[in-house]
Design a protein around this motif. Sequence first.
Motif, PDB file in Angstrom:
ATOM      1  N   PRO A  74     -19.467   7.811   4.717  1.00  0.00           N
ATOM      2  CA  PRO A  74     -19.942   6.575   5.344  1.00  0.00           C
ATOM      3  C   PRO A  74     -21.361   6.236   4.898  1.00  0.00           C
ATOM      4  CG  PRO A  74     -18.889   7.995   6.977  1.00  0.00           C
ATOM      5  CD  PRO A  74     -19.021   8.800   5.720  1.00  0.00           C
ATOM      6  N   VAL A  75     -21.588   4.962   4.574  1.00  0.00           N
ATOM      7  CA  VAL A  75     -22.899   4.517   4.085  1.00  0.00           C
ATOM      8  C   VAL A  75     -23.436   3.414   4.991  1.00  0.00           C
ATOM      9  CG1 VAL A  75     -24.157   3.415   2.203  1.00  0.00           C
ATOM     10  CG2 VAL A  75     -22.402   5.131   1.692  1.00  0.00           C
ATOM     11  N   LEU A  76     -24.626   3.656   5.520  1.00  0.00           N
ATOM     12  CA  LEU A  76     -25.348   2.663   6.300  1.00  0.00           C
ATOM     13  C   LEU A  76     -26.471   2.113   5.423  1.00  0.00           C
ATOM     14  CD1 LEU A  76     -26.207   1.261   8.982  1.00  0.00           C
ATOM     15  CD2 LEU A  76     -27.551   3.299   9.484  1.00  0.00           C
ATOM     16  N   VAL A  88     -22.942  -9.246   2.072  1.00  0.00           N
ATOM     17  CA  VAL A  88     -21.628  -9.623   1.531  1.00  0.00           C
ATOM     18  C   VAL A  88     -21.264  -8.733   0.349  1.00  0.00           C
ATOM     19  CG1 VAL A  88     -20.347 -11.449   0.380  1.00  0.00           C
ATOM     20  CG2 VAL A  88     -21.781 -11.994   2.342  1.00  0.00           C
ATOM     21  N   ARG A  89     -22.206  -8.559  -0.583  1.00  0.00           N
ATOM     22  CA  ARG A  89     -21.940  -7.703  -1.749  1.00  0.00           C
ATOM     23  C   ARG A  89     -21.686  -6.265  -1.306  1.00  0.00           C
ATOM     24  NH1 ARG A  89     -26.571  -7.766  -5.786  1.00  0.00           N
ATOM     25  NH2 ARG A  89     -25.097  -6.485  -6.961  1.00  0.00           N
ATOM     26  N   GLY A  90     -22.456  -5.801  -0.319  1.00  0.00           N
ATOM     27  CA  GLY A  90     -22.292  -4.435   0.174  1.00  0.00           C
ATOM     28  C   GLY A  90     -20.919  -4.206   0.780  1.00  0.00           C
ATOM     29  N   LEU A  91     -20.438  -5.166   1.560  1.00  0.00           N
ATOM     30  CA  LEU A  91     -19.109  -5.049   2.149  1.00  0.00           C
ATOM     31  C   LEU A  91     -18.039  -4.977   1.064  1.00  0.00           C
ATOM     32  CD1 LEU A  91     -19.353  -7.528   5.166  1.00  0.00           C
ATOM     33  CD2 LEU A  91     -19.036  -5.043   5.298  1.00  0.00           C
ATOM     34  N   ASN A  92     -18.189  -5.808   0.050  1.00  0.00           N
ATOM     35  CA  ASN A  92     -17.216  -5.814  -1.039  1.00  0.00           C
ATOM     36  C   ASN A  92     -17.226  -4.513  -1.829  1.00  0.00           C
ATOM     37  OD1 ASN A  92     -16.302  -8.408  -0.473  1.00  0.00           O
ATOM     38  ND2 ASN A  92     -17.836  -9.387  -1.777  1.00  0.00           N
ATOM     39  N   LEU A  93     -18.365  -3.829  -1.831  1.00  0.00           N
ATOM     40  CA  LEU A  93     -18.483  -2.577  -2.590  1.00  0.00           C
ATOM     41  C   LEU A  93     -18.188  -1.338  -1.754  1.00  0.00           C
ATOM     42  CD1 LEU A  93     -21.698  -3.417  -4.655  1.00  0.00           C
ATOM     43  CD2 LEU A  93     -19.353  -3.236  -5.519  1.00  0.00           C
ATOM     44  N   GLY A  94     -17.934  -1.533  -0.445  1.00  0.00           N
ATOM     45  CA  GLY A  94     -17.540  -0.393   0.374  1.00  0.00           C
ATOM     46  C   GLY A  94     -18.570   0.112   1.359  1.00  0.00           C
ATOM     47  N   ALA A  95     -19.599  -0.692   1.667  1.00  0.00           N
ATOM     48  CA  ALA A  95     -20.563  -0.290   2.692  1.00  0.00           C
ATOM     49  C   ALA A  95     -19.874  -0.268   4.055  1.00  0.00           C
ATOM     50  CB  ALA A  95     -21.743  -1.248   2.714  1.00  0.00           C
ATOM     51  N   ASP A  96     -20.330   0.621   4.934  1.00  0.00           N
ATOM     52  CA  ASP A  96     -19.714   0.766   6.256  1.00  0.00           C
ATOM     53  C   ASP A  96     -20.481   0.056   7.358  1.00  0.00           C
ATOM     54  OD1 ASP A  96     -17.463   2.960   5.855  1.00  0.00           O
ATOM     55  OD2 ASP A  96     -19.176   3.554   4.649  1.00  0.00           O
ATOM     56  N   ASP A  97     -21.790  -0.090   7.196  1.00  0.00           N
ATOM     57  CA  ASP A  97     -22.590  -0.756   8.218  1.00  0.00           C
ATOM     58  C   ASP A  97     -23.931  -1.157   7.608  1.00  0.00           C
ATOM     59  OD1 ASP A  97     -23.281  -1.848  10.632  1.00  0.00           O
ATOM     60  OD2 ASP A  97     -23.354   0.052  11.737  1.00  0.00           O
ATOM     61  N   PHE A  98     -24.630  -2.040   8.314  1.00  0.00           N
ATOM     62  CA  PHE A  98     -25.926  -2.531   7.858  1.00  0.00           C
ATOM     63  C   PHE A  98     -26.909  -2.501   9.016  1.00  0.00           C
ATOM     64  CE2 PHE A  98     -22.688  -4.470   5.288  1.00  0.00           C
ATOM     65  CZ  PHE A  98     -23.206  -4.454   3.999  1.00  0.00           C
ATOM     66  N   LEU A  99     -28.185  -2.366   8.685  1.00  0.00           N
ATOM     67  CA  LEU A  99     -29.247  -2.443   9.677  1.00  0.00           C
ATOM     68  C   LEU A  99     -30.435  -3.117   9.009  1.00  0.00           C
ATOM     69  CD1 LEU A  99     -29.858  -1.652  12.601  1.00  0.00           C
ATOM     70  CD2 LEU A  99     -30.806   0.496  11.756  1.00  0.00           C
ATOM     71  N   SER A 100     -30.938  -4.170   9.638  1.00  0.00           N
ATOM     72  CA  SER A 100     -32.051  -4.914   9.061  1.00  0.00           C
ATOM     73  C   SER A 100     -33.387  -4.301   9.447  1.00  0.00           C
ATOM     74  CB  SER A 100     -32.011  -6.371   9.534  1.00  0.00           C
ATOM     75  OG  SER A 100     -30.845  -7.024   9.090  1.00  0.00           O
ATOM     76  N   LYS A 101     -34.300  -4.263   8.489  1.00  0.00           N
ATOM     77  CA  LYS A 101     -35.669  -3.825   8.758  1.00  0.00           C
ATOM     78  C   LYS A 101     -36.459  -5.008   9.331  1.00  0.00           C
ATOM     79  CE  LYS A 101     -36.072  -0.445   4.972  1.00  0.00           C
ATOM     80  NZ  LYS A 101     -36.845  -0.087   3.769  1.00  0.00           N
ATOM     81  N   ALA A 114     -21.768   6.412  15.414  1.00  0.00           N
ATOM     82  CA  ALA A 114     -20.525   5.643  15.445  1.00  0.00           C
ATOM     83  C   ALA A 114     -19.804   5.711  14.102  1.00  0.00           C
ATOM     84  CB  ALA A 114     -20.818   4.187  15.822  1.00  0.00           C
ATOM     85  N   LEU A 115     -20.564   5.633  13.010  1.00  0.00           N
ATOM     86  CA  LEU A 115     -19.957   5.730  11.679  1.00  0.00           C
ATOM     87  C   LEU A 115     -19.240   7.054  11.487  1.00  0.00           C
ATOM     88  CD1 LEU A 115     -22.525   4.299   9.096  1.00  0.00           C
ATOM     89  CD2 LEU A 115     -20.373   3.303   9.852  1.00  0.00           C
ATOM     90  N   VAL A 116     -19.911   8.134  11.886  1.00  0.00           N
ATOM     91  CA  VAL A 116     -19.328   9.467  11.694  1.00  0.00           C
ATOM     92  C   VAL A 116     -18.100   9.646  12.570  1.00  0.00           C
ATOM     93  CG1 VAL A 116     -19.754  11.940  11.926  1.00  0.00           C
ATOM     94  CG2 VAL A 116     -21.529  10.460  10.969  1.00  0.00           C
ATOM     95  N   ARG A 117     -18.164   9.141  13.798  1.00  0.00           N
ATOM     96  CA  ARG A 117     -16.991   9.248  14.683  1.00  0.00           C
ATOM     97  C   ARG A 117     -15.804   8.522  14.087  1.00  0.00           C
ATOM     98  NH1 ARG A 117     -20.609   8.016  18.696  1.00  0.00           N
ATOM     99  NH2 ARG A 117     -19.753   5.921  18.865  1.00  0.00           N
ATOM    100  N   ARG A 118     -16.036   7.316  13.590  1.00  0.00           N
ATOM    101  CA  ARG A 118     -14.933   6.546  13.004  1.00  0.00           C
ATOM    102  C   ARG A 118     -14.358   7.252  11.789  1.00  0.00           C
ATOM    103  NH1 ARG A 118     -18.176   1.842  14.088  1.00  0.00           N
ATOM    104  NH2 ARG A 118     -18.768   1.657  11.893  1.00  0.00           N
TER     105      ARG A 118
END
Length: 225
Positions: A74-76, A88-101, A114-118
């Motif tokens: 899993p990649v955040l 959008v590009r990240g989702l298409n490449l297989g990202a699992d979640d995002f967090l904005s700085k 949550a990512l690890v549980r899933r």
Amino acid sequence: MRVLLVEDEQEMAAWLERALAQSGFVPHHAPDARSAEHLLSRNDYDAVIMDLRLPDKHGLVLLREMRSRGDVTPVLILTAQGALQDRVRGLNLGADDFLSKPFALEELEARLAALVRRSRGHQSPRLVCGSLEYDDESRLFTLGGDLLHLTPREHAALAVLIGRSGMPVEKSHLFNRVFDHDSEANVDAIEVVLHRLRKKLAGSDVHIVTVRGMGYMLESVTEET
């Protein structure tokens, strides 16, 4: 839980490593894509936290290469505020979640868990202390079945306390979990947050006590009797 942190900003990386370790994670740091690739080839990780602006390779390129070789860790992804194209590009490449700085540490840790549980097929746990409940998936608190309305800092503090209910949490640790690493607030500012929380818990079977020399602890009246 082993986590690979791919972040080139040294101050940010040092803060995150310290905070994640204090919360029970085992973080490894890679300051660039080359170091990340080396660590990924030699270790198994439960999750990867990846900044996109790396000095030697864009994070999305690193992500694409991971997925191309069958790495499903899993990649955040950490993104700039409002960076829709990266999402959008990240989702298409297989990202699992995002967090904005900038982000709150408590939210980062909740998303990681949550990512690890899933990825493991586990249900999200509910943390309980007396009539107070916390759903880690929805990130909502209820008290006696009713939604508890909290400010972000109150939420962050209570999440730490209920995660360790019955055990004292050091003042400095609680402060670091509630306030951003670049905050100019004094460590005593945590007492203001706790004062407001105590008022919102007043009249219930749950309260926050001060343990002299050790910090603060969340406990329920029913657990004491």
